[in-house]
Scaffold this motif. Sequence first.
Motif, PDB file in Angstrom:
ATOM      1  N   HIS A 143      16.346 -33.884   6.705  1.00  0.00           N
ATOM      2  CA  HIS A 143      14.739 -33.842   6.802  1.00  0.00           C
ATOM      3  C   HIS A 143      14.417 -34.346   5.702  1.00  0.00           C
ATOM      4  CE1 HIS A 143      16.493 -30.248   4.564  1.00  0.00           C
ATOM      5  NE2 HIS A 143      15.038 -29.941   4.344  1.00  0.00           N
ATOM      6  N   GLY A 168      14.695 -33.014  10.588  1.00  0.00           N
ATOM      7  CA  GLY A 168      16.009 -32.333  10.462  1.00  0.00           C
ATOM      8  C   GLY A 168      16.845 -31.881  11.541  1.00  0.00           C
ATOM      9  N   ARG A 169      17.872 -31.475  11.237  1.00  0.00           N
ATOM     10  CA  ARG A 169      18.726 -30.669  11.911  1.00  0.00           C
ATOM     11  C   ARG A 169      19.508 -29.281  11.728  1.00  0.00           C
ATOM     12  NH1 ARG A 169      22.147 -36.128  13.279  1.00  0.00           N
ATOM     13  NH2 ARG A 169      20.661 -37.054  14.811  1.00  0.00           N
ATOM     14  N   ALA A 202      15.741 -36.798  12.517  1.00  0.00           N
ATOM     15  CA  ALA A 202      16.409 -36.433  11.622  1.00  0.00           C
ATOM     16  C   ALA A 202      16.659 -37.633  11.017  1.00  0.00           C
ATOM     17  CB  ALA A 202      17.659 -35.806  11.720  1.00  0.00           C
TER      18      ALA A 202
END
Length: 382
Positions: A102, A120-121, A167
């Motif tokens: 991120h 992000g993830r 992401a």
Amino acid sequence: RSCPTGVFLLDIKENELKMKPAFFSNDSCYLPPLRYPAICKLRGNVESDEYQYVIHGGKTPNNDLSNKIYVMSLISKNSKKTTVQCIEKDLGGDVPEARYGHTINIVHSQGKSVSVIFGGRSYMPLAQRTTEKWNSVVDCLPSVFLVDFEFGCCTSYILPELQDGLAFHVSVARNDTIYILGGHSLQNNTRSPSLYKLKVDLPLGSPAVTCTILPGGISVSSAIVTQTSDTEFVLVGGYQSDNLKRLVCNTIVLEDSNIHIVEREGPDWTPDIKHCRMWFGSDMGKGSVLLGIPGANKQLISDANYFYILRCKEEDKEEELTAQICSQTSTEDLGNSTPFEDSEEFCFSAEANRFDVNNTDTYNEDDEEDESETGYWITCSA
């Protein structure tokens, strides 16, 4: 010899890359060696040359994800030893879930500042995880988080213009505005061509966040941005598809409340870089980018990384790719890492000459103080 803290300072002088271990002060908290956190520089004021570094999220050594936020400061340095202070900030309110890939930016509005976290993830929710998919990741929800460092308070915003979690995107900030471009979405396996403009207003009451979709975005992930002037940035590297690196560069100009993105002629990439499958790197400040490729691409030492410096000169607006400057053996098993989206190995950056010292003494183990006094190690008392 292993670095006692896991934090290194990179110093580039006359095209030679040197690494020096850093020490933590006694009042520092423990900082795990994080992979793919979000990092940005926090400056006290416009005239100041002193920076702090805000670090959020990332993967921990045991492959967990962190939701903690740290502030790191350089408190002293000399030719033998550099000491940094790391403080963990307590967060309340809508705390962002643990994530990686991120971005975090600082915005300034009406004399106040907040950090903005996006994208992000994260790992799949526990209720949906099975043995086979225990470490499966998903895109984070497209929420925008404002973090007030003074009060440690987080507030999340859901904006209708942001439909997908992204992401490994790019974000650049100026004053009260952040521009978000590129990034990869797992849900539909695409690299977004959208360009988003986030504007943050910080009145005496509740903050206001608005989003506008602009034309002229770029489909790219894992790209690197370096700043060459107060209003100009250069976008380098990244991937335009799973199997294709992006070798063209772009100039990004932020003026007033507008953004201009134009393609510019790229450097004369070396054959090694052109033909490699994977590359990674980071902004080194003052228009310089450090790029690395795995040694396997050169068919030499398979477990070594080879580094190059890309200088985006402000005077003539041209990039210059220097020759290979060094190699560094990697201790990581590349088979356990995703080679594309998780490709940015260098996470903590500073100005390229920030740690220059006139004394050319090199690191010597005999100069090291007792590691038990560095504040890095954890002790337990009855």
